[in-house]
Design a protein around this motif. Structure first.
Motif, PDB file in Angstrom:
ATOM      1  N   ARG A 298      16.793  -0.997   5.672  1.00 29.76           N
ATOM      2  CA  ARG A 298      15.642  -1.738   6.219  1.00 29.76           C
ATOM      3  C   ARG A 298      14.567  -0.741   6.635  1.00 29.76           C
ATOM      4  O   ARG A 298      14.688  -0.046   7.634  1.00 29.76           O
ATOM      5  CB  ARG A 298      16.088  -2.592   7.407  1.00 29.76           C
ATOM      6  CG  ARG A 298      17.035  -3.717   7.000  1.00 29.76           C
ATOM      7  CD  ARG A 298      17.290  -4.672   8.143  1.00 29.76           C
ATOM      8  NE  ARG A 298      16.031  -5.248   8.641  1.00 29.76           N
ATOM      9  CZ  ARG A 298      15.946  -6.007   9.729  1.00 29.76           C
ATOM     10  NH1 ARG A 298      17.023  -6.288  10.430  1.00 29.76           N
ATOM     11  NH2 ARG A 298      14.778  -6.485  10.124  1.00 29.76           N
ATOM     12  N   THR A 299      13.489  -0.691   5.842  1.00 30.05           N
ATOM     13  CA  THR A 299      12.463   0.334   6.071  1.00 30.05           C
ATOM     14  C   THR A 299      11.565   0.022   7.269  1.00 30.05           C
ATOM     15  O   THR A 299      10.892   0.892   7.782  1.00 30.05           O
ATOM     16  CB  THR A 299      11.531   0.463   4.846  1.00 30.05           C
ATOM     17  OG1 THR A 299      10.815  -0.773   4.696  1.00 30.05           O
ATOM     18  CG2 THR A 299      12.313   0.764   3.579  1.00 30.05           C
ATOM     19  N   ARG A 300      11.492  -1.260   7.655  1.00 26.63           N
ATOM     20  CA  ARG A 300      10.562  -1.753   8.687  1.00 26.63           C
ATOM     21  C   ARG A 300       9.102  -1.709   8.212  1.00 26.63           C
ATOM     22  O   ARG A 300       8.182  -2.038   8.946  1.00 26.63           O
ATOM     23  CB  ARG A 300      10.698  -1.003  10.024  1.00 26.63           C
ATOM     24  CG  ARG A 300      12.105  -1.059  10.565  1.00 26.63           C
ATOM     25  CD  ARG A 300      12.156  -1.087  12.095  1.00 26.63           C
ATOM     26  NE  ARG A 300      13.446  -1.563  12.564  1.00 26.63           N
ATOM     27  CZ  ARG A 300      13.704  -2.839  12.851  1.00 26.63           C
ATOM     28  NH1 ARG A 300      12.777  -3.753  12.740  1.00 26.63           N
ATOM     29  NH2 ARG A 300      14.899  -3.193  13.262  1.00 26.63           N
ATOM     30  N   ASP A 301       8.890  -1.314   6.975  1.00 25.54           N
ATOM     31  CA  ASP A 301       7.541  -1.330   6.399  1.00 25.54           C
ATOM     32  C   ASP A 301       7.263  -2.694   5.780  1.00 25.54           C
ATOM     33  O   ASP A 301       8.131  -3.267   5.117  1.00 25.54           O
ATOM     34  CB  ASP A 301       7.392  -0.251   5.322  1.00 25.54           C
ATOM     35  CG  ASP A 301       7.329   1.141   5.923  1.00 25.54           C
ATOM     36  OD1 ASP A 301       6.775   1.276   7.040  1.00 25.54           O
ATOM     37  OD2 ASP A 301       7.828   2.087   5.299  1.00 25.54           O
ATOM     38  N   LEU A 302       6.063  -3.188   6.001  1.00 29.76           N
ATOM     39  CA  LEU A 302       5.691  -4.513   5.501  1.00 29.76           C
ATOM     40  C   LEU A 302       4.823  -4.408   4.258  1.00 29.76           C
ATOM     41  O   LEU A 302       3.860  -3.636   4.221  1.00 29.76           O
ATOM     42  CB  LEU A 302       4.915  -5.263   6.583  1.00 29.76           C
ATOM     43  CG  LEU A 302       5.731  -5.620   7.824  1.00 29.76           C
ATOM     44  CD1 LEU A 302       4.809  -5.910   8.992  1.00 29.76           C
ATOM     45  CD2 LEU A 302       6.644  -6.803   7.563  1.00 29.76           C
ATOM     46  N   THR A 303       5.185  -5.183   3.243  1.00 30.92           N
ATOM     47  CA  THR A 303       4.414  -5.187   1.998  1.00 30.92           C
ATOM     48  C   THR A 303       4.673  -6.501   1.289  1.00 30.92           C
ATOM     49  O   THR A 303       5.371  -7.366   1.817  1.00 30.92           O
ATOM     50  CB  THR A 303       4.792  -3.974   1.116  1.00 30.92           C
ATOM     51  OG1 THR A 303       4.000  -3.983  -0.064  1.00 30.92           O
ATOM     52  CG2 THR A 303       6.260  -4.002   0.715  1.00 30.92           C
ATOM     53  N   ARG A 304       4.103  -6.653   0.101  1.00 32.40           N
ATOM     54  CA  ARG A 304       4.417  -7.841  -0.700  1.00 32.40           C
ATOM     55  C   ARG A 304       4.424  -7.456  -2.169  1.00 32.40           C
ATOM     56  O   ARG A 304       3.822  -6.450  -2.556  1.00 32.40           O
ATOM     57  CB  ARG A 304       3.404  -8.958  -0.435  1.00 32.40           C
ATOM     58  CG  ARG A 304       1.995  -8.597  -0.790  1.00 32.40           C
ATOM     59  CD  ARG A 304       1.010  -9.622  -0.224  1.00 32.40           C
ATOM     60  NE  ARG A 304      -0.344  -9.159  -0.387  1.00 32.40           N
ATOM     61  CZ  ARG A 304      -1.084  -9.410  -1.473  1.00 32.40           C
ATOM     62  NH1 ARG A 304      -0.600 -10.113  -2.468  1.00 32.40           N
ATOM     63  NH2 ARG A 304      -2.309  -8.936  -1.548  1.00 32.40           N
ATOM     64  N   PHE A 305       5.111  -8.243  -2.977  1.00 31.51           N
ATOM     65  CA  PHE A 305       5.090  -8.007  -4.414  1.00 31.51           C
ATOM     66  C   PHE A 305       3.763  -8.489  -4.968  1.00 31.51           C
ATOM     67  O   PHE A 305       3.255  -9.535  -4.565  1.00 31.51           O
ATOM     68  CB  PHE A 305       6.227  -8.772  -5.117  1.00 31.51           C
ATOM     69  CG  PHE A 305       7.571  -8.124  -4.981  1.00 31.51           C
ATOM     70  CD1 PHE A 305       7.775  -6.818  -5.409  1.00 31.51           C
ATOM     71  CD2 PHE A 305       8.641  -8.819  -4.443  1.00 31.51           C
ATOM     72  CE1 PHE A 305       9.029  -6.216  -5.299  1.00 31.51           C
ATOM     73  CE2 PHE A 305       9.897  -8.217  -4.328  1.00 31.51           C
ATOM     74  CZ  PHE A 305      10.080  -6.922  -4.755  1.00 31.51           C
ATOM     75  N   LEU A 306       3.208  -7.731  -5.908  1.00 36.81           N
ATOM     76  CA  LEU A 306       1.974  -8.147  -6.567  1.00 36.81           C
ATOM     77  C   LEU A 306       2.346  -8.716  -7.936  1.00 36.81           C
ATOM     78  O   LEU A 306       3.308  -8.262  -8.559  1.00 36.81           O
ATOM     79  CB  LEU A 306       1.031  -6.951  -6.732  1.00 36.81           C
ATOM     80  CG  LEU A 306       0.606  -6.286  -5.421  1.00 36.81           C
ATOM     81  CD1 LEU A 306      -0.231  -5.043  -5.697  1.00 36.81           C
ATOM     82  CD2 LEU A 306      -0.192  -7.258  -4.552  1.00 36.81           C
ATOM     83  N   PRO A 307       1.580  -9.708  -8.400  1.00 38.88           N
ATOM     84  CA  PRO A 307       1.918 -10.286  -9.698  1.00 38.88           C
ATOM     85  C   PRO A 307       1.657  -9.289 -10.827  1.00 38.88           C
ATOM     86  O   PRO A 307       0.727  -8.500 -10.764  1.00 38.88           O
ATOM     87  CB  PRO A 307       0.975 -11.494  -9.798  1.00 38.88           C
ATOM     88  CG  PRO A 307      -0.140 -11.210  -8.847  1.00 38.88           C
ATOM     89  CD  PRO A 307       0.394 -10.318  -7.779  1.00 38.88           C
ATOM     90  N   GLY A 308       2.503  -9.308 -11.839  1.00 34.52           N
ATOM     91  CA  GLY A 308       2.334  -8.398 -12.986  1.00 34.52           C
ATOM     92  C   GLY A 308       1.868  -9.178 -14.172  1.00 34.52           C
ATOM     93  O   GLY A 308       1.539 -10.332 -14.023  1.00 34.52           O
ATOM     94  N   PRO A 309       1.844  -8.608 -15.368  1.00 32.83           N
ATOM     95  CA  PRO A 309       2.080  -7.198 -15.641  1.00 32.83           C
ATOM     96  C   PRO A 309       0.815  -6.370 -15.387  1.00 32.83           C
ATOM     97  O   PRO A 309      -0.257  -6.925 -15.190  1.00 32.83           O
ATOM     98  CB  PRO A 309       2.445  -7.207 -17.120  1.00 32.83           C
ATOM     99  CG  PRO A 309       1.735  -8.390 -17.693  1.00 32.83           C
ATOM    100  CD  PRO A 309       1.598  -9.398 -16.583  1.00 32.83           C
ATOM    101  N   CYS A 310       0.980  -5.053 -15.418  1.00 32.13           N
ATOM    102  CA  CYS A 310      -0.136  -4.165 -15.135  1.00 32.13           C
ATOM    103  C   CYS A 310      -0.757  -3.682 -16.451  1.00 32.13           C
ATOM    104  O   CYS A 310      -0.043  -3.442 -17.428  1.00 32.13           O
ATOM    105  CB  CYS A 310       0.355  -2.974 -14.329  1.00 32.13           C
ATOM    106  SG  CYS A 310      -0.970  -1.899 -13.756  1.00 32.13           S
ATOM    107  N   SER A 311      -2.068  -3.501 -16.431  1.00 30.40           N
ATOM    108  CA  SER A 311      -2.774  -3.082 -17.648  1.00 30.40           C
ATOM    109  C   SER A 311      -2.380  -1.674 -18.100  1.00 30.40           C
ATOM    110  O   SER A 311      -2.620  -1.288 -19.236  1.00 30.40           O
ATOM    111  CB  SER A 311      -4.280  -3.133 -17.404  1.00 30.40           C
ATOM    112  OG  SER A 311      -4.623  -2.176 -16.426  1.00 30.40           O
ATOM    113  N   CYS A 312      -1.744  -0.893 -17.218  1.00 31.10           N
ATOM    114  CA  CYS A 312      -1.375   0.476 -17.586  1.00 31.10           C
ATOM    115  C   CYS A 312      -0.165   0.512 -18.525  1.00 31.10           C
ATOM    116  O   CYS A 312       0.144   1.558 -19.094  1.00 31.10           O
ATOM    117  CB  CYS A 312      -1.075   1.311 -16.340  1.00 31.10           C
ATOM    118  SG  CYS A 312       0.508   0.928 -15.576  1.00 31.10           S
ATOM    119  N   GLY A 313       0.552  -0.607 -18.642  1.00 31.43           N
ATOM    120  CA  GLY A 313       1.692  -0.659 -19.549  1.00 31.43           C
ATOM    121  C   GLY A 313       3.038  -0.424 -18.876  1.00 31.43           C
ATOM    122  O   GLY A 313       4.089  -0.633 -19.480  1.00 31.43           O
TER     123      GLY A 313
END
Ligand SMILES: [Zn+2]
Length: 432
Positions: A298-313
């Motif tokens: 448990r990192t205690r860091d807060l984030t969220r998943f971003l929708p993909g896919p990414c243009s970088c491949g």
């Protein structure tokens, strides 16, 4: 531009199969060699040999920082000390330090993962990389150093501090990439101004920033003042150090090195997965670490998943920049509020200083939040009408960012207490 294209761009199906195989061998490793885990698995009567799906991850116990402290210094190592070639440690400012170890293979993987991040940010063997992170027990300096060398870049291991010397070296050695915290990059700009050094005359092209939360507004300011492309990267010593995740040149979220780390984003209270795209606590399981594997840390860091896919491949999932710490999260009228959100709004409003204080109170069963904001002298002593306009502007921006109404009070420049590093800017008067 990829460092390990066969991994970074692998199909999701192949990736999931690899993750499952690596999870199985990690569970075997910790179940056999780390008493902390074998005891836990035993208590839970967990038959990890029977794991045949990544979904089974949710049956595994969590690991928290206290577990590392309780097993200080080497209790969680999964290999004998003779197989450990490097030891790093957290600062231990808020309790016993946590100690992490690396085998030869771990160092090798670490170097490749950091090289991936440098490569994704645009660096090549032609770059001259100035590493202004502290070297020593902190993982930042050595982590980036080994990665940049692996990439074939020319590394300047200048370490942290002595800003005038940093600038001199940057000029003389024709540094093209700067590695440090984002706030230190802005400090360098201030010192350049004092010294009469024009950043446009430098060879600098890239900035790789990490080790502290920052905002999109801060990125824009750094890019503009230094004339560079600033990217964000993420890591933590308990898991490996830098190299866990990093941005590609799209500069819109950090690709997680998912072939080495299995990540979940959970509601910090229920410990259940959040809905897709919602903010929660990042939980990491290492998949290849030999000396210091961790299960559901448990990192205690807060984030969220971003929708993909990414243009970088790249096919690895992206997470947003770190929004804050679970410890900093405030729940106001049932809405999650993070001090960093308030900070990013203030950053964009002219006349306000980045110094603020948040006061939360509950009056007649109703949560009330007041943000005290320092403003520059010329505004503070300005006519009332100008002040009111500024207050209204801040209020509107905060309401749109946070989704709740907020009171704003302007205070005189330098009237709020200053904090070194992560200050406690929140005063919660509610008796919950
Ligand atoms: Zn990308």
């Amino acid at each position: 531009m990829y460092w390990q294209e066969d991994k970074e761009c692998m199909s999701r199906a192949d990736l999931e199969q690899l993750q499952l195989e690596r999870l199985q061998s990690t569970l075997y490793r910790v179940g056999t060699h780390v008493p902390f885990y074998s005891n836990k698995f035993g208590e839970m009567k967990l038959d990890y040999d029977a794991f045949d799906s990544l979904e089974d991850l949710r049956r595994l116990p969590f690991t928290v920082k206290q577990d590392m402290r309780d097993n200080y210094p080497y209790g969680l190592f999964a290999v004998p000390l003779r197989d450990v070639v490097r030891v790093h440690s957290s600062s231990g400012t808020t309790g016993t330090a946590t100690v992490v170890g690396y085998s030869k293979n771990d160092i090798n993987n670490w170097s490749d993962l950091v090289a991936r991040i440098l490569c994704a940010a645009g660096l090549t063997a032609d770059d001259v990389v100035q590493i202004a992170f502290g070297y020593g027990l902190f993982t930042g300096g050595f982590g980036l150093h080994y990665g940049a060398e692996r990439l074939g870049a020319s590394v300047i291991p200048i370490s942290a501090g002595n800003t005038k010397r940093q600038i001199r070296i940057m000029q003389d050695f024709k540094t093209t990439a700067l590695v440090c915290t984002p706030s230190y990059a802005l400090k360098m700009v201030d010192v350049m101004m004092e010294l009469g050094v024009n950043p446009a005359g430098l060879s600098l092209k890239y900035g790789l920033f990490g080790a502290e939360p920052w905002s999109e507004a801060m990125r824009a300011e750094i890019n503009e003042k230094l004339g560079i492309i600033a990217t964000d990267n993420y890591g933590l010593s308990e898991v490996m150090g830098p190299g866990v995740a990093g941005e590609c040149q799209e500069c819109n979220g950090l690709h997680v090195n998912e072939d080495h780390f299995l990540v979940e984003i959970l509601n910090p209270e229920t410990l259940e997965p959040v809905a897709e795209g919602e903010v929660g606590e990042l939980v990491v399981t290492t998949l290849t670490k030999e000396a210091f594997p961790v299960i559901r840390y448990r990192t205690r860091d807060l984030t969220r998943f971003l929708p993909g896919p990414c243009s970088c491949g790249r096919t690895f999932r992206k997470i947003s920049r770190i929004i804050g710490r679970t410890d900093d999260m405030l729940i106001i009228k049932g809405v999650n509020v993070f001090p960093t959100q308030i900070e990013s709004v203030l950053f964009e409003i002219e006349g306000t200083e980045p110094h603020y204080r948040i006061i939360v109170d509950r009056i007649n069963h109703d949560d009330k939040i007041t943000v005290q904001v320092e403003v520059v002298e010329s505004i503070f002593f300005h006519e009332m009408k100008k002040q009111r306009q500024l207050v209204d502007k801040i209020k509107a921006s905060l309401a749109s960012e946070l989704g709740i109404g907020v009171d704003v009070k302007l205070v005189e420049e330098k009237s709020l207490k200053r904090f070194e590093g992560k200050g406690d800017r929140v005063i919660d008067k509610r008796k919950l």
